[in-house]
Design a protein around this motif. Structure first.
Motif, PDB file in Angstrom:
ATOM      1  N   UNK A 125       0.839  -1.191   0.000  1.00 28.21           N
ATOM      2  CA  UNK A 125       0.000   0.000   0.000  1.00 28.21           C
ATOM      3  C   UNK A 125       0.876   1.244   0.000  1.00 28.21           C
ATOM      4  N   UNK A 126       0.388   2.294  -0.660  1.00 31.88           N
ATOM      5  CA  UNK A 126       1.052   3.586  -0.650  1.00 31.88           C
ATOM      6  C   UNK A 126       0.202   4.509   0.222  1.00 31.88           C
ATOM      7  N   UNK A 127       0.821   5.119   1.222  1.00 33.05           N
ATOM      8  CA  UNK A 127       0.089   5.988   2.138  1.00 33.05           C
ATOM      9  C   UNK A 127       0.769   7.347   2.235  1.00 33.05           C
ATOM     10  N   UNK A 128      -0.004   8.337   2.664  1.00 35.59           N
ATOM     11  CA  UNK A 128       0.492   9.696   2.856  1.00 35.59           C
ATOM     12  C   UNK A 128       0.503  10.009   4.339  1.00 35.59           C
ATOM     13  N   UNK A 129       1.596  10.594   4.810  1.00 31.62           N
ATOM     14  CA  UNK A 129       1.713  10.979   6.218  1.00 31.62           C
ATOM     15  C   UNK A 129       0.667  12.060   6.491  1.00 31.62           C
ATOM     16  N   UNK A 130      -0.129  11.888   7.570  1.00 30.96           N
ATOM     17  CA  UNK A 130      -1.201  12.854   7.849  1.00 30.96           C
ATOM     18  C   UNK A 130      -0.669  14.227   8.249  1.00 30.96           C
ATOM     19  N   UNK A 131      -1.543  15.230   8.131  1.00 29.26           N
ATOM     20  CA  UNK A 131      -1.182  16.621   8.432  1.00 29.26           C
ATOM     21  C   UNK A 131      -0.822  16.835   9.898  1.00 29.26           C
ATOM     22  N   UNK A 132      -1.219  15.919  10.767  1.00 29.11           N
ATOM     23  CA  UNK A 132      -0.931  16.072  12.195  1.00 29.11           C
ATOM     24  C   UNK A 132       0.542  15.865  12.526  1.00 29.11           C
ATOM     25  N   UNK A 133       1.306  15.287  11.592  1.00 27.20           N
ATOM     26  CA  UNK A 133       2.745  15.066  11.813  1.00 27.20           C
ATOM     27  C   UNK A 133       3.483  16.279  11.260  1.00 27.20           C
ATOM     28  N   UNK A 134       3.824  17.205  12.159  1.00 29.96           N
ATOM     29  CA  UNK A 134       4.414  18.472  11.734  1.00 29.96           C
ATOM     30  C   UNK A 134       5.925  18.413  11.579  1.00 29.96           C
ATOM     31  N   UNK A 135       6.581  17.640  12.431  1.00 29.09           N
ATOM     32  CA  UNK A 135       8.043  17.515  12.380  1.00 29.09           C
ATOM     33  C   UNK A 135       8.416  16.178  11.750  1.00 29.09           C
ATOM     34  N   UNK A 136       9.628  16.081  11.245  1.00 31.26           N
ATOM     35  CA  UNK A 136      10.059  14.778  10.702  1.00 31.26           C
ATOM     36  C   UNK A 136       9.946  13.686  11.768  1.00 31.26           C
ATOM     37  N   UNK A 137       9.468  12.545  11.356  1.00 32.02           N
ATOM     38  CA  UNK A 137       9.273  11.416  12.264  1.00 32.02           C
ATOM     39  C   UNK A 137      10.617  10.900  12.779  1.00 32.02           C
ATOM     40  N   UNK A 138      10.631  10.485  14.029  1.00 33.98           N
ATOM     41  CA  UNK A 138      11.841   9.885  14.601  1.00 33.98           C
ATOM     42  C   UNK A 138      11.840   8.363  14.420  1.00 33.98           C
ATOM     43  N   UNK A 139      10.840   7.855  13.695  1.00 32.07           N
ATOM     44  CA  UNK A 139      10.744   6.415  13.452  1.00 32.07           C
ATOM     45  C   UNK A 139       9.843   5.696  14.431  1.00 32.07           C
ATOM     46  N   UNK A 140       9.414   6.402  15.495  1.00 33.59           N
ATOM     47  CA  UNK A 140       8.531   5.753  16.466  1.00 33.59           C
ATOM     48  C   UNK A 140       7.090   6.245  16.344  1.00 33.59           C
ATOM     49  N   UNK A 141       6.859   7.313  15.550  1.00 33.16           N
ATOM     50  CA  UNK A 141       5.506   7.844  15.354  1.00 33.16           C
ATOM     51  C   UNK A 141       4.680   6.826  14.571  1.00 33.16           C
ATOM     52  N   UNK A 142       3.402   6.743  14.913  1.00 34.65           N
ATOM     53  CA  UNK A 142       2.514   5.804  14.223  1.00 34.65           C
ATOM     54  C   UNK A 142       1.317   6.536  13.634  1.00 34.65           C
ATOM     55  N   UNK A 143       0.680   5.882  12.702  1.00 32.78           N
ATOM     56  CA  UNK A 143      -0.558   6.378  12.112  1.00 32.78           C
ATOM     57  C   UNK A 143      -1.462   5.182  11.853  1.00 32.78           C
ATOM     58  N   UNK A 144      -2.738   5.430  11.747  1.00 38.65           N
ATOM     59  CA  UNK A 144      -3.698   4.369  11.476  1.00 38.65           C
ATOM     60  C   UNK A 144      -4.256   4.569  10.079  1.00 38.65           C
TER      61      UNK A 144
END
Length: 184
Positions: free
Chosen positions: A43-62
């Motif tokens: 699947x190809x997904x887009x990082x949601x608008x709620x993630x303002x800073x670059x991810x540190x690799x531990x951030x999750x999304x549903x």
């Protein structure tokens, strides 16, 4: 194994197989393997608008996949809102496995037996916890149903791992243990 300390609830899920007496295969049974029930989809997904800073690799999304199934995934390090990435979801195909409490399914032949598999799911609640089971039959029944459903799903995962398409003679046992009510 999961443990939620803040609600004083713990759950343990275990499973395995028993290497013991296995009936021989039917003499005229085809020797070829069953086709794999497992299916991988990318699947190809887009990082949601709620993630303002670059991810540190531990951030999750549903995200929602496969007819409404929700999947929680980690956002790769360095990605931020509106960036895209791909992930692979493996569907074990457990929905294609025949299950029965009977030792055979009417109209079907058992051509090969595999080792006996087992699953155990237990949930412990400390008296007075926020998630405490109520003494009402409805609440207890609902809690037991969820545990049985989880045990069945774990059992089906093992059926697929053993390259089978059926799990026959399934049984469920429900027991209670009040020995820990006083935190003993």
């Amino acid at each position: 194994f999961t443990a939620e300390v803040e609600t004083q609830k713990s759950k343990i899920v275990t499973s395995g197989s028993l290497q013991g007496v296995i009936y021989p295969s039917t003499p005229n049974a085809p020797k070829k393997k069953l086709p794999s029930l497992t299916k991988e989809t990318t699947y190809k997904v887009t990082v949601p608008e709620t993630v303002l800073r670059p991810s540190d690799g531990s951030a999750t999304m549903t995200c929602t996949i496969n007819d409404g199934m929700k999947k929680q995934i980690k956002i790769p390090r360095g990605l931020k809102k509106d960036d895209t990435f791909t992930f692979t979801h493996t569907d074990l195909g457990t929905d294609k496995v025949f299950t029965s409490t009977l030792s055979s399914i009417p109209g079907m032949d058992v051509v090969q037996f595999k080792p006996m598999i087992w699953t155990s799911v237990s949930s412990a609640f400390v008296k007075g916890s926020a998630d405490q089971h109520s003494t009402t039959t409805t609440t207890t029944g609902t809690a037991v149903e969820k545990l049985k459903r989880e045990a069945r799903e774990k059992m089906l995962e093992q059926v697929v791992e053993h390259e089978c398409n059926a799990c026959l003679g399934m049984t469920f046992n429900v027991t209670t243990d009040s020995s820990g009510e006083s935190r003993n």
